[in-house]
Design a protein around this motif. Structure first.
Motif, PDB file in Angstrom:
ATOM      1  N   LEU A  65       1.038  -1.234   0.156  1.00 38.43           N
ATOM      2  CA  LEU A  65       0.155   0.233   0.057  1.00 38.43           C
ATOM      3  C   LEU A  65       0.718   1.248  -0.047  1.00 38.43           C
ATOM      4  CD1 LEU A  65      -2.901  -0.948   2.379  1.00 38.43           C
ATOM      5  CD2 LEU A  65      -2.705  -0.965   0.026  1.00 38.43           C
ATOM      6  N   VAL A  66       2.087   1.318   0.734  1.00 31.04           N
ATOM      7  CA  VAL A  66       2.858   2.366   0.871  1.00 31.04           C
ATOM      8  C   VAL A  66       3.494   2.893  -0.451  1.00 31.04           C
ATOM      9  CG1 VAL A  66       5.024   3.428   2.118  1.00 31.04           C
ATOM     10  CG2 VAL A  66       3.243   2.286   3.428  1.00 31.04           C
ATOM     11  N   ARG A  67       3.971   1.555  -1.133  1.00 30.00           N
ATOM     12  CA  ARG A  67       4.487   1.549  -2.620  1.00 30.00           C
ATOM     13  C   ARG A  67       3.461   2.329  -3.373  1.00 30.00           C
ATOM     14  NH1 ARG A  67       6.009  -3.841  -1.712  1.00 30.00           N
ATOM     15  NH2 ARG A  67       4.713  -4.147  -3.550  1.00 30.00           N
ATOM     16  N   ARG A  68       2.567   1.753  -3.640  1.00 32.53           N
ATOM     17  CA  ARG A  68       1.454   1.991  -4.304  1.00 32.53           C
ATOM     18  C   ARG A  68       1.162   3.613  -4.250  1.00 32.53           C
ATOM     19  NH1 ARG A  68      -3.829  -1.003  -3.525  1.00 32.53           N
ATOM     20  NH2 ARG A  68      -2.543  -2.723  -3.686  1.00 32.53           N
ATOM     21  N   PRO A  84       8.710  -3.900  -5.211  1.00 34.76           N
ATOM     22  CA  PRO A  84       9.114  -4.085  -3.792  1.00 34.76           C
ATOM     23  C   PRO A  84      10.576  -3.314  -3.614  1.00 34.76           C
ATOM     24  CG  PRO A  84       9.163  -6.142  -4.794  1.00 34.76           C
ATOM     25  CD  PRO A  84       8.376  -5.294  -5.777  1.00 34.76           C
ATOM     26  N   GLU A  85      11.361  -3.479  -4.439  1.00 30.97           N
ATOM     27  CA  GLU A  85      12.742  -2.925  -4.515  1.00 30.97           C
ATOM     28  C   GLU A  85      12.878  -1.438  -5.128  1.00 30.97           C
ATOM     29  OE1 GLU A  85      16.587  -5.362  -5.019  1.00 30.97           O
ATOM     30  OE2 GLU A  85      16.358  -4.379  -6.968  1.00 30.97           O
ATOM     31  N   PHE A  86      13.577  -0.512  -4.495  1.00 34.35           N
ATOM     32  CA  PHE A  86      13.752   0.510  -4.980  1.00 34.35           C
ATOM     33  C   PHE A  86      15.193   0.903  -5.397  1.00 34.35           C
ATOM     34  CE2 PHE A  86      15.263   5.085  -4.489  1.00 34.35           C
ATOM     35  CZ  PHE A  86      14.463   5.958  -5.145  1.00 34.35           C
ATOM     36  N   ARG A  87      15.521   1.276  -6.640  1.00 35.05           N
ATOM     37  CA  ARG A  87      16.833   1.313  -7.167  1.00 35.05           C
ATOM     38  C   ARG A  87      17.065   2.904  -7.457  1.00 35.05           C
ATOM     39  NH1 ARG A  87      19.319  -3.324  -9.754  1.00 35.05           N
ATOM     40  NH2 ARG A  87      17.852  -4.907  -9.505  1.00 35.05           N
ATOM     41  N   HIS A  88      18.179   3.332  -6.970  1.00 33.92           N
ATOM     42  CA  HIS A  88      18.687   4.776  -7.059  1.00 33.92           C
ATOM     43  C   HIS A  88      20.178   4.532  -7.568  1.00 33.92           C
ATOM     44  CE1 HIS A  88      18.063   8.909  -6.407  1.00 33.92           C
ATOM     45  NE2 HIS A  88      18.847   8.999  -5.338  1.00 33.92           N
ATOM     46  N   GLU A 127      23.134   3.162  -8.167  1.00 34.34           N
ATOM     47  CA  GLU A 127      23.865   1.976  -7.702  1.00 34.34           C
ATOM     48  C   GLU A 127      23.555   1.553  -6.231  1.00 34.34           C
ATOM     49  OE1 GLU A 127      28.264   1.093  -9.117  1.00 34.34           O
ATOM     50  OE2 GLU A 127      28.138   3.227  -8.780  1.00 34.34           O
ATOM     51  N   LEU A 128      22.290   2.096  -5.814  1.00 36.54           N
ATOM     52  CA  LEU A 128      21.744   2.089  -4.510  1.00 36.54           C
ATOM     53  C   LEU A 128      20.591   1.355  -4.638  1.00 36.54           C
ATOM     54  CD1 LEU A 128      21.872   2.509  -1.354  1.00 36.54           C
ATOM     55  CD2 LEU A 128      20.859   4.730  -1.865  1.00 36.54           C
ATOM     56  N   ARG A 129      20.313   0.258  -3.755  1.00 28.68           N
ATOM     57  CA  ARG A 129      19.239  -0.618  -3.823  1.00 28.68           C
ATOM     58  C   ARG A 129      18.738  -0.797  -2.572  1.00 28.68           C
ATOM     59  NH1 ARG A 129      21.258  -6.196  -6.625  1.00 28.68           N
ATOM     60  NH2 ARG A 129      19.057  -6.558  -6.046  1.00 28.68           N
ATOM     61  N   ILE A 130      17.442  -0.782  -2.318  1.00 24.82           N
ATOM     62  CA  ILE A 130      16.730  -0.791  -1.019  1.00 24.82           C
ATOM     63  C   ILE A 130      15.394  -1.612  -1.230  1.00 24.82           C
ATOM     64  CG2 ILE A 130      15.707   0.425   0.780  1.00 24.82           C
ATOM     65  CD1 ILE A 130      17.602   2.551  -1.548  1.00 24.82           C
ATOM     66  N   HIS A 131      15.275  -2.646  -0.276  1.00 28.85           N
ATOM     67  CA  HIS A 131      14.100  -3.434  -0.183  1.00 28.85           C
ATOM     68  C   HIS A 131      13.799  -3.274   1.198  1.00 28.85           C
ATOM     69  CE1 HIS A 131      11.475  -6.749  -0.190  1.00 28.85           C
ATOM     70  NE2 HIS A 131      11.894  -6.959  -1.531  1.00 28.85           N
ATOM     71  N   PRO A 132      12.695  -2.301   1.242  1.00 28.36           N
ATOM     72  CA  PRO A 132      12.124  -1.862   2.658  1.00 28.36           C
ATOM     73  C   PRO A 132      11.553  -3.149   3.403  1.00 28.36           C
ATOM     74  CG  PRO A 132      11.517  -0.441   0.909  1.00 28.36           C
ATOM     75  CD  PRO A 132      12.150  -1.428   0.213  1.00 28.36           C
ATOM     76  N   LYS A 141      11.410   6.817   4.195  1.00 31.74           N
ATOM     77  CA  LYS A 141      10.726   8.092   4.080  1.00 31.74           C
ATOM     78  C   LYS A 141      10.983   9.220   3.083  1.00 31.74           C
ATOM     79  CE  LYS A 141       7.577  10.202   6.810  1.00 31.74           C
ATOM     80  NZ  LYS A 141       6.048   9.563   7.160  1.00 31.74           N
ATOM     81  N   LEU A 142      12.230   9.231   3.019  1.00 27.64           N
ATOM     82  CA  LEU A 142      13.032  10.195   1.900  1.00 27.64           C
ATOM     83  C   LEU A 142      12.652   9.808   0.601  1.00 27.64           C
ATOM     84  CD1 LEU A 142      16.148  11.151   3.583  1.00 27.64           C
ATOM     85  CD2 LEU A 142      14.281  12.509   3.318  1.00 27.64           C
ATOM     86  N   ILE A 143      12.631   8.437   0.503  1.00 25.81           N
ATOM     87  CA  ILE A 143      12.220   7.583  -0.873  1.00 25.81           C
ATOM     88  C   ILE A 143      10.810   7.836  -1.436  1.00 25.81           C
ATOM     89  CG2 ILE A 143      12.220   5.405  -2.071  1.00 25.81           C
ATOM     90  CD1 ILE A 143      14.746   4.540  -0.499  1.00 25.81           C
TER      91      ILE A 143
END
Length: 227
Positions: free
Chosen positions: A115-118, A125-129, A131-136, A160-162
């Motif tokens: 829900l938060v992603r949407r 589910p994974e955020f790519r920035h 060379e930075l990868r985040i899977h909250p 939160k920033l993402i």
């Protein structure tokens, strides 16, 4: 992920709060519709978990009122009301998801993350920035394919920033997301977490907008180590 939990059953609420914190969530719990209205006005949470049977009103009415007021925060109804009519009414009242008790905590956490992603406009589910990868959901962070260990609050700050999608967030907005509404937060706590994110990831991962707050910086480029 900052969760507002609206649940009047102490046993259920305590279990949910403890379980969601293990899934890297900051949880604020209230037990009445009146407290829920005040909490949502006081701070901006990422998602609401709403029980329908509240001691001072029906959760369905509370949700309908929020939607009429154009409150867009994602809401997941968590209830024992399993009739089809109740599920239809809940979704038509503006719920983003409807989960029946009893429930599996892992599934609930996954649904909240979705829900938060949407709401943030992210399907994956994974955020790519760069060379930075985040899977909250799992708490995994990789920089140049190397794992980086972040504390729960460092991860919450980064997420939160993402989810702000480049917008500037004030110091109070970030503190609410990290500590909730009841915590006694030291004045320099946020700066300490920002310092650690910059040290562990790269210097410009958090950009300071003087007098306004903070935003996610540009993707990392040409990093020597993690500085």
């Amino acid at each position: 992920m900052h969760v507002l939990l609206i649940e009047d059953d102490d046993l259920v609420a305590s279990g949910l709060e403890a379980g969601l914190e293990l899934h890297n969530c900051t949880v604020d719990r209230v037990s009445t519709a009146r407290e829920a209205r005040a909490a949502l006005e006081q701070f901006g949470c990422d998602v609401v978990v709403l029980d329908l049977g509240l001691p001072d009103g029906d959760g369905m009415e509370l949700l309908s009122t929020w939607r009429q007021q154009r409150v867009a925060t994602p809401v997941l109804i968590l209830t024992a009301r399993d009739a089809l009519d109740d599920r239809v009414r809940g979704l038509e009242a503006g719920a983003d998801d409807y989960v029946l008790k009893p429930f599996e905590l892992d599934e609930l956490a996954a649904r909240l993350n979705a829900l938060v992603r949407r709401a943030a406009g992210r399907a994956m589910p994974e955020f790519r920035h760069g060379e930075l990868r985040i899977h909250p959901g799992s708490g995994q962070v990789l920089l140049q394919e190397k794992p980086v260990a972040l504390s729960r609050r460092e991860l919450a700050l980064l997420e939160k920033l993402i989810n702000a999608r480049g917008s500037v967030l004030s110091e109070e907005q970030l503190k609410d997301g990290l500590y909730g509404m009841d915590a006694n937060v030291e004045s320099n706590a946020l700066n300490v977490h920002i310092y650690h994110l910059r040290r562990k990831l790269y210097r410009d991962v958090v950009v300071t907008e003087r007098g306004l707050g903070y935003r996610l910086g540009p993707p990392p480029a040409n990093i020597g180590g993690h500085q």
